[in-house]
Design an enzyme around this catalytic site. Structure first.
Site, mmCIF file in Angstrom:
data_model
loop_
_atom_site.group_PDB
_atom_site.id
_atom_site.type_symbol
_atom_site.label_atom_id
_atom_site.label_comp_id
_atom_site.label_asym_id
_atom_site.label_seq_id
_atom_site.Cartn_x
_atom_site.Cartn_y
_atom_site.Cartn_z
ATOM 1 N N ASP A 178 -64.126 -25.544 -25.890
ATOM 2 C CA ASP A 178 -64.653 -25.269 -24.699
ATOM 3 C C ASP A 178 -65.859 -23.857 -24.424
ATOM 4 O O ASP A 178 -65.113 -23.264 -25.162
ATOM 5 C CB ASP A 178 -64.262 -25.958 -23.211
ATOM 6 C CG ASP A 178 -63.860 -24.479 -22.714
ATOM 7 O OD1 ASP A 178 -62.742 -23.974 -23.301
ATOM 8 O OD2 ASP A 178 -63.587 -24.328 -21.497
ATOM 9 N N GLU A 253 -60.519 -24.147 -20.841
ATOM 10 C CA GLU A 253 -59.692 -22.614 -20.936
ATOM 11 C C GLU A 253 -60.517 -21.568 -20.255
ATOM 12 O O GLU A 253 -60.687 -20.613 -19.572
ATOM 13 C CB GLU A 253 -60.114 -21.562 -22.536
ATOM 14 C CG GLU A 253 -59.477 -20.403 -22.807
ATOM 15 C CD GLU A 253 -60.005 -19.049 -22.240
ATOM 16 O OE1 GLU A 253 -59.616 -17.927 -22.181
ATOM 17 O OE2 GLU A 253 -61.069 -19.709 -22.504
#
Length: 581
Positions: A178, A253
């Site tokens: 991400d 994350e």
């Protein structure tokens, strides 16, 4: 790197390889930030203004000698270059392919937003299906024998390349899928649209050669595809690893990794047990840099902790025409001002990688200031030096002390009504050698006497001795959300440090200095503390070619991306015959 943890804190072509340009003053500041050693602001002071006299200084005590010894730069490993190498910078065909791949990866939007649900099956995460489809198409060798692919908690990736000797501990390579969002208000500031994945050749005066632009190009699809490319190349060459290679990819994350990295870590712990992994490498602010005439590979071997503290003031309300000496807003202002007037003390400790990094520069960088070197080598000077460095740069202070940032405040509902409840939230980034407990004790120690002086009762972090009772003027201190202790500090006297450092010397030059460093942010490594003591945060790219994470014009040079790919390729090759602890 997590937004919540570091934000307080970016046609076919042939790669055109150029020497790294000298960064502009603005970029030099950015380089300093990424390298975690913002010393440029104090060089003149220590070189010319503050010569240090050693006349009359007493001899070192036994304790000081011990501190001096433990703060030394680690012994430099030899160059490690086992088996085949890959002249990737001159591999024009692969260079063109790598640029296209990273460009396409940027075009697939994988933004994470703070309001995302905890359920990984929620349709809002479906964009990761598109990214996985692309990865399976582009890197098909990673999704078939001899590698086992598993989906963990819907969108996490776990790859297992089983080694010939299952008695050897595996190594783990991490990178997240991400990215942080692009702020719509900044769209007109981007040189190229953030999800275009623009490839430029000599596109601007600051980007000679080939660059890939866009959100995620640096953080951290550069690392992700570098690992994939290295594995793909090894499979193509018919390589069989001696020890098992694991690759883990979380998908949140930037939100803390609870949905992605944590479940992956749980699976690895279940299979390999406590300290069952030889070491891991994850993304980092640290990388390759040119410092005072030396090339330095700085490995992030510590992370700061984090705790958010809520300060709430409750008092009687009433009409604003008859105010007390301090309204609730005035009271909380006094409390917050008192905290800011009593910051956490900076320190240089041999337990922290920062002091060792400075010692490495002092030992191996030919242009390092002599005055500063003398102070770094003298334990009697560390307290004074820590304060001076912290005063010179708030960035340096971030690596020397716990920091506090008052980020949120709420209170009052109407201009003619006295506020009855006011609260503020303070974000603390906890020093590498401190703790959550120590941080909360500091706050309590500062605010309790002031509360008494103001005539307020106070409850500090659920202390059973602090009871509100019938008090109408009360202060409550509480923890807001999850806490993160500072990460265990990875030792630099290990075979894994020598392996990573020796590999850096093979890729970036035999004179490269392998140095411990640290992260002021938090990464997915927080979830893997129980599976390995070898926690490294390191992006094997020249930091001047890996720019603007989390901000406008995020970009990475093709040469930087190729070097990262070669580093992971060489690291895996170098595990042949390597004996871990």
């Amino acid at each position: 790197m997590s937004t919540s943890e570091k934000g307080e804190q970016l046609p076919l072509v042939t790669p055109t390889l150029h020497p790294t340009p000298t960064p502009s003053p603005k970029n030099r500041f950015g380089v300093t930030l990424k390298h975690l050693i913002p010393l440029s602001l104090v060089i003149l002071y220590y070189s010319f203004i503050s010569p240090i006299s050693i006349n009359g200084i007493r001899p070192y005590s036994t304790e000081e000698l011990s501190l001096k010894e433990s703060a030394k730069c680690p012994i430099q490993p030899p160059v490690i270059n086992v088996g085949n190498d890959w002249d990737i910078l001159n591999d024009k065909i692969y260079g063109e392919l790598a640029a296209k791949r990273l460009s396409k990866a940027v075009q697939i939007n994988t933004e994470s937003f703070d309001n995302f649900p905890s359920n990984a099956s929620d349709p809002i995460f479906d964009k990761h299906n598109d990214f996985l489809h692309y990865l399976k198409y582009e890197y098909s060798k990673l999704f078939s024998d001899p590698i086992k692919y598993e989906s963990v908690n819907v969108h996490g990736n776990l790859f297992t390349w089983k080694g010939k000797n299952e008695n050897l501990k595996p190594i783990l390579l991490l990178a997240h899928l991400d990215t942080v969002p692009v702020l719509p208000a900044t769209l007109d500031q981007w040189t190229y649209p953030p999800f275009e994945g623009k490839i430029t050749v000599n596109g601007t005066k600051d980007t000679p050669g080939t660059w890939i632009w866009g959100r995620g190009s640096s953080d951290c699809k550069n690392t992700l595809l570098a690992i994939y490319g290295a594995i793909e190349r090894l499979i193509t060459e018919g390589y069989q690893p001696e020890r098992t290679i694991l690759i883990g990819n979380g998908f949140d994350e930037e939100l803390g990794g609870y949905r992605g990295a944590k479940p992956i870590a749980d699976v690895i712990f279940e299979r390999y047990g406590q300290n069952g992994i030889a070491f891991l490498v994850d993304e980092g602010f640290t990388g390759i840099s040119h410092e005072y005439g030396a090339t330095v590979a700085s490995f992030g071997m510590a992370e700061k902790g984090s705790v958010n503290v809520n300060v709430k003031v409750e008092t009687l309300g009433g009409h604003s025409s008859v105010p007390p000496a301090h309204t609730a807003i005035g009271i909380i202002s006094l409390l917050l001002s008192e905290l800011e007037s009593n910051p956490y003390k900076p320190s240089l400790s041999p337990k922290s990688p920062l002091l060792k990094n400075l010692n490495c520069l002092a030992d191996y960088a030919p242009q390092f200031p002599k005055g500063l070197k003398r102070e770094i080598k003298d334990p009697r000077k560390w307290n004074k030096l820590a304060q001076e460095l912290a005063n010179e740069s708030r960035l340096m202070n971030s690596f020397l002390a716990t920091t506090q940032a008052i980020d949120l405040i709420n209170g009052g509902v109407k201009v003619n009504a006295l506020p009855e409840v006011v609260d503020a939230t303070i974000n603390h980034r906890i020093a590498f050698t401190s703790s959550v407990k120590e941080t909360l004790e500091h706050i309590t120690h500062i605010l309790k006497p002031l509360a008494k002086k103001l005539g307020y009762t106070i409850s500090a972090f659920e202390d059973k001795h602090d009871i509100k009772g019938n008090s109408t003027s009360h202060i409550t201190l509480s923890v807001n959300g999850r806490t993160i202790e500072p990460a265990p500090i990875t030792s630099d006297r290990t075979k894994s440090f020598a392996l990573l450092g020796g590999t850096a010397k093979a890729v970036f030059g035999s004179d490269t200095v392998a140095a411990p460093s640290a992260m002021f942010a938090n990464t997915d490594t927080r979830w893997f503390w129980n599976v390995t003591e070898g926690l490294y945060r390191f992006t094997p790219t020249l930091i001047t070619e890996n720019l603007n994470q989390h901000t406008v014009n995020e970009r990475v040079s093709l040469e930087g991306h190729l070097n990262a790919t070669r580093y992971f390729y060489k690291l895996i090759r170098n595990t042949e015959g390597w004996d871990s602890e």
